[in-house]
Design a protein around this motif. Structure first.
Motif, PDB file in Angstrom:
ATOM      1  N   LEU A 357       0.923  -1.255  -0.021  1.00 12.55           N
ATOM      2  CA  LEU A 357      -0.031  -0.050   0.124  1.00 12.55           C
ATOM      3  C   LEU A 357       1.005   1.390  -0.003  1.00 12.55           C
ATOM      4  CD1 LEU A 357      -2.688  -0.888   2.542  1.00 12.55           C
ATOM      5  CD2 LEU A 357      -2.853  -1.126   0.059  1.00 12.55           C
ATOM      6  N   HIS A 358       1.934   1.194   0.513  1.00 15.34           N
ATOM      7  CA  HIS A 358       3.131   2.191   0.470  1.00 15.34           C
ATOM      8  C   HIS A 358       2.536   3.334   0.999  1.00 15.34           C
ATOM      9  CE1 HIS A 358       6.403   5.049  -1.104  1.00 15.34           C
ATOM     10  NE2 HIS A 358       6.667   3.651  -1.757  1.00 15.34           N
ATOM     11  N   SER A 359       1.709   3.310   2.276  1.00 17.45           N
ATOM     12  CA  SER A 359       1.279   4.274   3.124  1.00 17.45           C
ATOM     13  C   SER A 359       1.482   4.038   4.612  1.00 17.45           C
ATOM     14  CB  SER A 359      -0.384   4.456   2.871  1.00 17.45           C
ATOM     15  OG  SER A 359      -0.838   5.084   3.908  1.00 17.45           O
ATOM     16  N   TYR A 360       2.036   4.810   5.437  1.00 14.61           N
ATOM     17  CA  TYR A 360       2.062   4.654   6.792  1.00 14.61           C
ATOM     18  C   TYR A 360       0.976   4.344   7.578  1.00 14.61           C
ATOM     19  CZ  TYR A 360       2.649   5.207  11.953  1.00 14.61           C
ATOM     20  OH  TYR A 360       2.630   5.316  13.307  1.00 14.61           O
ATOM     21  N   TRP A 361      -0.346   5.199   7.341  1.00 21.06           N
ATOM     22  CA  TRP A 361      -1.499   5.295   7.970  1.00 21.06           C
ATOM     23  C   TRP A 361      -2.531   4.274   7.634  1.00 21.06           C
ATOM     24  CZ3 TRP A 361      -1.615   8.032  12.135  1.00 21.06           C
ATOM     25  CH2 TRP A 361      -0.988   9.012  12.540  1.00 21.06           C
ATOM     26  N   LEU A 362      -2.217   3.558   6.186  1.00 15.68           N
ATOM     27  CA  LEU A 362      -3.184   2.622   6.125  1.00 15.68           C
ATOM     28  C   LEU A 362      -2.474   1.087   6.081  1.00 15.68           C
ATOM     29  CD1 LEU A 362      -4.496   4.091   2.420  1.00 15.68           C
ATOM     30  CD2 LEU A 362      -5.779   3.916   4.657  1.00 15.68           C
ATOM     31  N   GLY A 363      -1.152   1.159   5.886  1.00 16.96           N
ATOM     32  CA  GLY A 363      -0.623  -0.133   5.824  1.00 16.96           C
ATOM     33  C   GLY A 363       0.355  -0.320   7.090  1.00 16.96           C
ATOM     34  N   MET A 364       1.031   0.686   7.897  1.00 19.24           N
ATOM     35  CA  MET A 364       1.762   0.334   9.048  1.00 19.24           C
ATOM     36  C   MET A 364       0.950   0.815   9.964  1.00 19.24           C
ATOM     37  SD  MET A 364       4.640  -0.808   7.545  1.00 19.24           S
ATOM     38  CE  MET A 364       3.506  -1.372   6.424  1.00 19.24           C
ATOM     39  N   PHE A 365       0.206   1.591  10.374  1.00 25.50           N
ATOM     40  CA  PHE A 365      -0.231   2.064  11.527  1.00 25.50           C
ATOM     41  C   PHE A 365      -1.103   0.900  12.100  1.00 25.50           C
ATOM     42  CE2 PHE A 365      -3.932   3.968  13.987  1.00 25.50           C
ATOM     43  CZ  PHE A 365      -3.233   4.732  14.919  1.00 25.50           C
ATOM     44  N   PRO A 366      -2.085   0.373  11.493  1.00 27.73           N
ATOM     45  CA  PRO A 366      -3.032  -0.693  12.107  1.00 27.73           C
ATOM     46  C   PRO A 366      -2.220  -1.811  12.358  1.00 27.73           C
ATOM     47  CG  PRO A 366      -3.900   0.150   9.786  1.00 27.73           C
ATOM     48  CD  PRO A 366      -2.658   0.728  10.029  1.00 27.73           C
ATOM     49  N   ALA A 367      -1.254  -2.230  11.695  1.00 31.28           N
ATOM     50  CA  ALA A 367      -0.433  -3.231  11.831  1.00 31.28           C
ATOM     51  C   ALA A 367       0.536  -3.130  13.291  1.00 31.28           C
ATOM     52  CB  ALA A 367       0.804  -3.627  10.777  1.00 31.28           C
ATOM     53  N   MET A 368       1.075  -2.000  13.492  1.00 28.54           N
ATOM     54  CA  MET A 368       1.768  -1.691  14.724  1.00 28.54           C
ATOM     55  C   MET A 368       1.066  -1.790  16.019  1.00 28.54           C
ATOM     56  SD  MET A 368       4.197   1.614  14.100  1.00 28.54           S
ATOM     57  CE  MET A 368       5.771   1.071  12.973  1.00 28.54           C
ATOM     58  N   LEU A 369      -0.188  -1.401  15.763  1.00 34.05           N
ATOM     59  CA  LEU A 369      -1.125  -1.157  17.014  1.00 34.05           C
ATOM     60  C   LEU A 369      -1.665  -2.604  17.245  1.00 34.05           C
ATOM     61  CD1 LEU A 369      -2.419   1.042  18.743  1.00 34.05           C
ATOM     62  CD2 LEU A 369      -4.454   1.004  17.444  1.00 34.05           C
ATOM     63  N   VAL A 370      -2.084  -3.574  16.441  1.00 33.85           N
ATOM     64  CA  VAL A 370      -2.488  -4.643  16.652  1.00 33.85           C
ATOM     65  C   VAL A 370      -1.468  -5.738  17.180  1.00 33.85           C
ATOM     66  CG1 VAL A 370      -3.555  -6.895  15.674  1.00 33.85           C
ATOM     67  CG2 VAL A 370      -4.109  -4.578  14.991  1.00 33.85           C
ATOM     68  N   THR A 371      -0.230  -5.746  16.500  1.00 32.11           N
ATOM     69  CA  THR A 371       0.914  -6.308  16.811  1.00 32.11           C
ATOM     70  C   THR A 371       1.326  -5.994  18.408  1.00 32.11           C
ATOM     71  OG1 THR A 371       1.647  -6.523  14.807  1.00 32.11           O
ATOM     72  CG2 THR A 371       3.228  -6.951  16.453  1.00 32.11           C
ATOM     73  N   SER A 372       1.236  -4.700  18.710  1.00 31.93           N
ATOM     74  CA  SER A 372       1.859  -4.401  20.160  1.00 31.93           C
ATOM     75  C   SER A 372       0.714  -4.744  21.089  1.00 31.93           C
ATOM     76  CB  SER A 372       2.240  -2.865  20.392  1.00 31.93           C
ATOM     77  OG  SER A 372       1.055  -2.278  20.007  1.00 31.93           O
ATOM     78  N   ILE A 373      -0.486  -4.698  20.860  1.00 28.82           N
ATOM     79  CA  ILE A 373      -1.533  -5.394  21.720  1.00 28.82           C
ATOM     80  C   ILE A 373      -1.296  -6.844  22.030  1.00 28.82           C
ATOM     81  CG2 ILE A 373      -3.852  -6.071  22.110  1.00 28.82           C
ATOM     82  CD1 ILE A 373      -4.495  -3.113  20.671  1.00 28.82           C
ATOM     83  N   GLY A 374      -0.866  -7.531  20.883  1.00 35.45           N
ATOM     84  CA  GLY A 374      -0.679  -8.984  21.380  1.00 35.45           C
ATOM     85  C   GLY A 374       0.705  -9.286  22.082  1.00 35.45           C
ATOM     86  N   PHE A 375       1.647  -8.337  21.732  1.00 34.24           N
ATOM     87  CA  PHE A 375       2.858  -8.626  22.654  1.00 34.24           C
ATOM     88  C   PHE A 375       2.596  -8.277  24.349  1.00 34.24           C
ATOM     89  CE2 PHE A 375       6.622  -7.729  19.259  1.00 34.24           C
ATOM     90  CZ  PHE A 375       6.046  -8.953  18.640  1.00 34.24           C
ATOM     91  N   GLY A 376       1.787  -7.149  24.325  1.00 35.16           N
ATOM     92  CA  GLY A 376       1.369  -6.905  25.757  1.00 35.16           C
ATOM     93  C   GLY A 376       0.511  -7.927  26.460  1.00 35.16           C
ATOM     94  N   CYS A 377      -0.284  -8.629  25.815  1.00 40.61           N
ATOM     95  CA  CYS A 377      -1.093  -9.748  26.289  1.00 40.61           C
ATOM     96  C   CYS A 377      -0.382 -10.801  26.643  1.00 40.61           C
ATOM     97  CB  CYS A 377      -2.165  -9.849  25.386  1.00 40.61           C
ATOM     98  SG  CYS A 377      -3.272 -11.336  25.891  1.00 40.61           S
ATOM     99  N   VAL A 378       0.800 -11.246  25.686  1.00 41.20           N
ATOM    100  CA  VAL A 378       1.393 -12.494  25.920  1.00 41.20           C
ATOM    101  C   VAL A 378       2.694 -12.130  26.722  1.00 41.20           C
ATOM    102  CG1 VAL A 378       2.920 -12.291  23.853  1.00 41.20           C
ATOM    103  CG2 VAL A 378       2.245 -14.650  24.642  1.00 41.20           C
ATOM    104  N   ALA A 379       3.312 -11.225  26.851  1.00 51.68           N
ATOM    105  CA  ALA A 379       4.490 -11.045  27.434  1.00 51.68           C
ATOM    106  C   ALA A 379       4.516 -11.473  29.143  1.00 51.68           C
ATOM    107  CB  ALA A 379       5.058  -9.477  27.315  1.00 51.68           C
ATOM    108  N   PRO A 380       3.427 -10.934  29.844  1.00 52.30           N
ATOM    109  CA  PRO A 380       3.395 -11.373  31.372  1.00 52.30           C
ATOM    110  C   PRO A 380       3.350 -12.608  31.518  1.00 52.30           C
ATOM    111  CG  PRO A 380       1.733  -9.319  30.751  1.00 52.30           C
ATOM    112  CD  PRO A 380       2.277  -9.852  29.626  1.00 52.30           C
TER     113      PRO A 380
END
Length: 474
Positions: A357-380
């Motif tokens: 998509l070559h776009s931060y807001w469409l391609g990267m922003f949603p991916a960053m948010l979802v990935t980090s929520i998953g990391f925060g859930c499994v890390a503890p």
């Protein structure tokens, strides 16, 4: 641990001592990520390729991860406070050398030296916290502060790297350590008590050195740095590296005095925790490395914009922790681990779909948010399992094993996924990562997360027996 505070009066100032130790730990953790945003500038100024650039990251992680367990043994033998101070001095000296590095060789040597200092200071810093807070509710609070520095260090590292690289120079990423370290060295002399040394312990230098060489050989074989067109040598390095790692594990399994005590290598729910920690470390390490190249060289963001672009990832970690607590209270830690890994798998899939998509807001922003929520859930859950079923005497060694796995698998993740990205990239002979290379690396990361979820689900009976990890205390 065989050392105790020598002076009761000084021990009354344990919270001040914890503050000094924690600030130094913050700097050490920060330095593992602060270099990421500066990598493109370093590459162009020093003439590195995308393949050889990984050594700016890996030289630090290899030495720190491989020598961390030895650092704890040296602290036992020569005193944790003295070893801690030596580690901080070494870290500061090599930070100064990295600041003035004029070629890639000197910079990589400097990063390896920083890793040596980190191994000595981090291992003994954790030991001193254990000695200053031997029992009671204050111990939990102290370790909660210590653990919280991991996320804070990564956040500050990414943002600080963007600011320094954009407004000053990538050299300040290392140079800023020097005056801070000088102040903290004085603070350690005043605020941290001396610890009485009682019993010496073997250092196991042989296994530690074998591990460093074996990990470096394995990484070189995977990345092909310097031997890109010599497949025979790459295979030989890979075989020697894996044999070296296997040899160290075999020797430690037969000895209670190795860098990994034999009693900690038995079957335990900790193995599931180690597996999750390894998956998280490998994928997160590759994400930070490849993500910076993607944002700056593919999307054309400035260093400052790149640092700010990582804010969704940093902030998404915290709702992930709340999600973990909710799922554990309603179901089980095993369910929280599966939910976190599956959420991160979706996030990495979004990265793969978002690159074209070559776009931060469409391609990267949603991916960053979802990935980090998953990391925060499994890390503890991962940290709880990795340190479960440990006696007080083994708490330091068990924590050291977890940290070692974390750092060495960051090396593995950066090296292997960057190598895959380079191998499949469509380019005109230049060793750079193209769009399809990023897509392939992110897709493999998604598969690794999905595989981890299946692993935890398959071992749910063992996990169900484990107590739920407590919420971090501030």
């Amino acid at each position: 641990m065989t050392q105790t505070p020598e002076n009761a009066t000084l021990n009354e100032k344990r919270w001040q001592a914890l503050a000094v130790i924690s600030i130094i730990q913050l700097i050490l953790l920060l330095d593992a990520t602060v270099v990421n945003v500066a990598l493109p500038r370093i590459k162009h100024e020093l003439g590195l390729t995308d393949g050889s650039l990984t050594w700016v990251v890996n030289a630090y992680l290899i030495t720190a991860g491989s020598l961390l367990l030895l650092g704890g043994r040296i602290g036992d033998a020569f005193g944790v406070r003295r070893t801690f101070q030596v580690g901080v001095v070494i870290f500061g000296a090599f930070s100064l050398l990295a600041t003035f590095a004029q070629d890639a060789t000197v910079l990589i040597i400097s990063r390896a030296g920083q890793g040596v200092g980190e191994a000595l200071a981090s291992a003994t810093g954790l030991a001193m916290v254990s000695l200053l807070f031997p029992s009671g509710p204050e111990r939990g609070k102290a370790f909660g502060i210590w653990a919280a520095l991991g996320g804070l260090g990564s956040i500050i590292g990414v943002l600080l790297s963007g600011v320094l690289t954009h407004y000053l120079s990538w050299r300040w990423v290392f140079g800023i350590n020097v005056p801070v370290v000088l102040l903290l060295i004085v603070a350690t002399m005043v605020m941290i008590p001396k610890f009485a040394h009682r019993v010496s312990t073997p250092l196991d230098l042989g296994n530690a050195l074998i591990l460093v060489v074996a990990v470096a050989a394995t990484v070189m074989a995977v990345m092909g740095s310097g031997v890109e067109h010599l497949p025979g040598q790459r295979v030989a390095l890979l075989v020697l590296g894996l044999l070296g790692i296997a040899l160290v594990l075999r020797r430690c399994k037969r000895s209670e005095n190795g860098i990994v005590p034999a009693r900690l290598m038995t079957r335990s729910p900790r193995l599931a925790g180690y597996a999750i920690v390894a998956i998280l470390a490998a994928t997160s390490g590759a994400l930070f490395y490849l993500g910076v190249l993607l944002l700056q060289e593919y999307l054309g963001l400035s260093p400052m914009q790149t640092g700010l672009a990582w804010l969704p990832f940093c902030l998404g970690f915290f709702p992930g922790i709340f999600l973990c607590q909710f799922v554990m209270q309603r179901w089980s830690p095993q369910t929280a681990a599966v939910v976190g890994l599956m959420t991160s798998a979706v996030g990495f899939a979004l990265f793969a779909f978002g690159v074209p998509l070559h776009s931060y807001w469409l391609g990267m922003f949603p991916a960053m948010l979802v990935t980090s929520i998953g990391f925060g859930c499994v890390a503890p859950v991962a940290q709880s399992l990795a340190t479960s079923d440990l006696s007080e005497a083994d708490a330091g060694a068990g924590s050291g094993i977890t940290t070692t796995i974390q750092q060495l698998f960051q090396v593995f993740g950066v090296s292997s996924l960057a190598a895959v990205a380079l191998a499949v990239s469509d380019n005109s002979g230049a060793p750079t990562i193209a769009a399809n290379g990023f897509v392939s690396a992110f897709a493999l990361s998604a598969l690794a997360m999905f595989g981890g979820a299946l692993l935890i689900w398959a071992g749910r009976n063992a996990l169900a027996l484990e107590p739920a990890p407590s919420s971090p205390q501030a």
